[in-house]
Design a protein around this motif. Structure first.
Motif, PDB file in Angstrom:
ATOM      1  N   GLY A 246       0.781  -1.225   0.000  1.00 37.90           N
ATOM      2  CA  GLY A 246       0.000   0.000   0.000  1.00 37.90           C
ATOM      3  C   GLY A 246       0.809   1.270   0.000  1.00 37.90           C
ATOM      4  O   GLY A 246       0.264   2.348   0.262  1.00 37.90           O
ATOM      5  N   ARG A 247       2.116   1.175  -0.296  1.00 36.61           N
ATOM      6  CA  ARG A 247       2.968   2.374  -0.339  1.00 36.61           C
ATOM      7  C   ARG A 247       3.698   2.437  -1.678  1.00 36.61           C
ATOM      8  O   ARG A 247       4.107   1.411  -2.222  1.00 36.61           O
ATOM      9  N   VAL A 248       3.855   3.646  -2.202  1.00 37.88           N
ATOM     10  CA  VAL A 248       4.646   3.829  -3.411  1.00 37.88           C
ATOM     11  C   VAL A 248       6.117   3.676  -3.046  1.00 37.88           C
ATOM     12  O   VAL A 248       6.648   4.435  -2.235  1.00 37.88           O
ATOM     13  N   VAL A 249       6.760   2.676  -3.626  1.00 34.27           N
ATOM     14  CA  VAL A 249       8.159   2.407  -3.288  1.00 34.27           C
ATOM     15  C   VAL A 249       9.105   2.715  -4.437  1.00 34.27           C
ATOM     16  O   VAL A 249      10.324   2.704  -4.245  1.00 34.27           O
ATOM     17  N   ALA A 250       8.576   2.990  -5.609  1.00 33.01           N
ATOM     18  CA  ALA A 250       9.417   3.406  -6.728  1.00 33.01           C
ATOM     19  C   ALA A 250       8.570   4.189  -7.708  1.00 33.01           C
ATOM     20  O   ALA A 250       7.408   3.850  -7.954  1.00 33.01           O
ATOM     21  N   SER A 251       9.145   5.248  -8.260  1.00 34.75           N
ATOM     22  CA  SER A 251       8.488   6.059  -9.278  1.00 34.75           C
ATOM     23  C   SER A 251       9.577   6.496 -10.251  1.00 34.75           C
ATOM     24  O   SER A 251      10.474   7.264  -9.895  1.00 34.75           O
ATOM     25  N   ARG A 252       9.522   5.988 -11.485  1.00 36.43           N
ATOM     26  CA  ARG A 252      10.618   6.163 -12.436  1.00 36.43           C
ATOM     27  C   ARG A 252      10.058   6.583 -13.794  1.00 36.43           C
ATOM     28  O   ARG A 252       9.005   6.114 -14.232  1.00 36.43           O
TER      29      ARG A 252
ATOM     30  N   LYS B 265      10.937  17.491 -29.047  1.00 36.87           N
ATOM     31  CA  LYS B 265      12.180  18.241 -28.811  1.00 36.87           C
ATOM     32  C   LYS B 265      13.162  17.443 -27.965  1.00 36.87           C
ATOM     33  O   LYS B 265      14.300  17.852 -27.784  1.00 36.87           O
ATOM     34  N   GLY B 266      12.721  16.337 -27.416  1.00 36.35           N
ATOM     35  CA  GLY B 266      13.605  15.505 -26.614  1.00 36.35           C
ATOM     36  C   GLY B 266      13.683  15.909 -25.162  1.00 36.35           C
ATOM     37  O   GLY B 266      14.542  15.405 -24.426  1.00 36.35           O
ATOM     38  N   GLU B 267      12.790  16.786 -24.715  1.00 38.38           N
ATOM     39  CA  GLU B 267      12.785  17.148 -23.298  1.00 38.38           C
ATOM     40  C   GLU B 267      12.439  15.903 -22.477  1.00 38.38           C
ATOM     41  O   GLU B 267      11.595  15.103 -22.884  1.00 38.38           O
ATOM     42  N   PRO B 268      13.066  15.723 -21.339  1.00 42.32           N
ATOM     43  CA  PRO B 268      12.914  14.449 -20.617  1.00 42.32           C
ATOM     44  C   PRO B 268      11.529  14.263 -20.020  1.00 42.32           C
ATOM     45  O   PRO B 268      10.933  15.204 -19.487  1.00 42.32           O
ATOM     46  N   LEU B 269      11.033  13.046 -20.117  1.00 34.92           N
ATOM     47  CA  LEU B 269       9.832  12.666 -19.388  1.00 34.92           C
ATOM     48  C   LEU B 269      10.207  12.499 -17.923  1.00 34.92           C
ATOM     49  O   LEU B 269      11.200  11.833 -17.597  1.00 34.92           O
ATOM     50  N   ARG B 270       9.417  13.101 -17.038  1.00 35.23           N
ATOM     51  CA  ARG B 270       9.687  13.023 -15.607  1.00 35.23           C
ATOM     52  C   ARG B 270       8.479  12.434 -14.889  1.00 35.23           C
ATOM     53  O   ARG B 270       7.394  12.343 -15.451  1.00 35.23           O
ATOM     54  N   THR B 271       8.693  12.042 -13.648  1.00 35.10           N
ATOM     55  CA  THR B 271       7.581  11.460 -12.899  1.00 35.10           C
ATOM     56  C   THR B 271       6.523  12.501 -12.555  1.00 35.10           C
ATOM     57  O   THR B 271       5.413  12.134 -12.179  1.00 35.10           O
ATOM     58  N   ASP B 272       6.864  13.784 -12.693  1.00 38.37           N
ATOM     59  CA  ASP B 272       5.882  14.843 -12.464  1.00 38.37           C
ATOM     60  C   ASP B 272       5.423  15.493 -13.770  1.00 38.37           C
ATOM     61  O   ASP B 272       4.805  16.559 -13.757  1.00 38.37           O
ATOM     62  N   THR B 273       5.723  14.877 -14.919  1.00 39.78           N
ATOM     63  CA  THR B 273       5.244  15.372 -16.202  1.00 39.78           C
ATOM     64  C   THR B 273       3.754  15.080 -16.349  1.00 39.78           C
ATOM     65  O   THR B 273       3.283  13.989 -16.014  1.00 39.78           O
ATOM     66  N   VAL B 274       3.015  16.043 -16.867  1.00 41.64           N
ATOM     67  CA  VAL B 274       1.585  15.867 -17.078  1.00 41.64           C
ATOM     68  C   VAL B 274       1.361  14.942 -18.273  1.00 41.64           C
ATOM     69  O   VAL B 274       1.846  15.183 -19.375  1.00 41.64           O
TER      70      VAL B 274
END
Length: 392
Positions: free
Chosen positions: A59-65, A73-82
């Motif tokens: 029940g806990r988030v243990v990884a977010s990648r 444009k090649g801007e990086p996908l992030r875990t906080d990207t919409v």
């Protein structure tokens, strides 16, 4: 397959199964380095440009990648990207409906006619909903209940506008069989908004997004999303700009991030915000699934002897039984989006995968097995004849 006891998590044992092999060891989650390496292999094998994976354990988030690019444009996908939530929106909405059922504000088995102030076909057609007027003369709409809508058994096509004549109709007795329908979920939204006087967007914001710290999630477009936004890639490799959705659509208008949606997934598999009885109802079999695959939605039913016994509709999710016990899942898909959420309640374990490249989907069965072990997810029913990457 490399698996370590990562993040300080111990090994859990499943018990209570009916077979002689009742006690099964829960596979430990892969460490971050192993997950990163497997994601890189999956992207190389499928050609996917962007991929994001979250792991929930106990029940806990243990990884977010997140991996790859969010745009051309090649801007990086992030875990906080919409990213586009697609049809996982339906599960978030179903969670809201189950809260209302818990509060006795709606009854799952009461006809929707009891909540409306006039017959459904008499409401004027509105762009944000469907064309209920097309149901005039078919009194079977009165047999539709919230349970029918959340189990995708109203008898509708996926959307009325996909019918040959673009007219919404009821194809079979409501509640009698599963046939995936976005319009069914939209009708549930209509009942809450017109029947109960609720603002579904506001209710989801208050009850879900605010509650679980989902600060970058909304049912409609927000200007602040533009600075860190994922566009998408279609099957032919062309880029699809992110759609700025201006209407709350319970069937799939949610924008979110991996970080945000994983918080919801962790809360859902914990049953947070629902009574144990209602959580069990949401994630347990409600209606057998009798078709070979999920799509096309109105395909013929299989003969009884050919139907899967381990597969059923839950409420806003699909439920299955596998080697690690009961699980539930929900996928989301459009021409440039490939999302999946798979959860195993006994260990309160989930894997959430979001991609802004539809070409990532063939790798999902392997990636889910890599994280959760063999769970028995009915991939052939979900994806039909898709050729899957086997991890080699």
């Amino acid at each position: 397959m490399k698996r370590l006891r990562a993040w300080g998590l111990g090994v859990l044992l499943f018990c209570g199964c009916a077979t002689t092999s009742a006690r099964r060891e829960t596979p430990s989650v892969p460490d971050v380095a192993a997950l990163d390496a497997e994601a890189a292999r999956a992207m190389a094998a499928t050609g996917a440009k962007g991929l994001a994976i979250a792991v929930i354990d106990d029940g806990r988030v243990v990884a977010s990648r997140a991996y790859g690019a969010r745009d051309a444009k090649g801007e990086p996908l992030r875990t906080d990207t919409v990213m586009y939530g697609a049809s996982i929106t339906k599960t978030v909405f179903a969670y809201l409906v189950m809260q209302l059922a818990d509060e006795k504000r709606i009854d799952l088995d009461t006809s929707i006619s009891k909540y409306l102030d006039k017959p459904l076909p008499e409401y004027p057609d509105e762009d944000r909903y469907s064309t209920w007027s097309h149901l005039a003369g078919d009194e079977r709409w009165r047999d539709i209940t919230p349970r029918v809508l959340l189990t995708h058994s109203a008898g509708f096509a996926n959307f009325g506008f996909l019918e040959p004549d673009e007219r919404l109709r009821i194809h079979f007795a409501p509640g009698s069989r599963f046939a995936y329908s976005g319009d069914g979920i939209i009708l549930m939204q209509f009942v809450l908004e017109r029947g109960l006087g609720l603002d579904v967007g506001a209710e989801l914001q208050r009850r879900v997004f605010d509650r679980f710290g989902m600060r970058t999630t909304s049912m409609t477009w927000r200007p602040d999303f533009a600075s860190n936004l994922a566009d998408g890639w279609t099957a032919d490799g062309s880029v699809e700009p992110h759609d700025e959705r201006s209407r709350v659509r319970a069937a799939g208008s949610m924008d979110t991030t991996l970080d945000d949606l994983s918080r919801f997934a962790a809360a859902l598999v914990r049953g947070e915000g629902l009574s144990p009885e209602v959580f069990a109802r949401m994630t347990s079999p409600q209606l057998p699934i009798t078709t070979k695959s999920q799509f096309p939605t109105l395909q013929d039913e299989l003969p009884p002897e050919a139907r899967r016994k381990d597969l059923a509709a839950g409420l806003g999710v699909v439920v299955f039984d596998g080697p690690q016990g009961r699980g539930f899942f929900k996928n989301g898909h459009n021409d440039s989006t490939a999302n999946t959420l798979v959860c195993l309640p006994r260990g309160r374990r989930c894997v959430l995968i979001l991609s802004n490249d539809v070409r990532a989907e063939p790798a999902y069965p392997h990636l889910v097995r890599f994280v959760l072990g063999e769970a028995g997810v009915p991939w052939d029913w979900e994806y039909g004849d898709m050729a899957f990457w086997d991890g080699r």
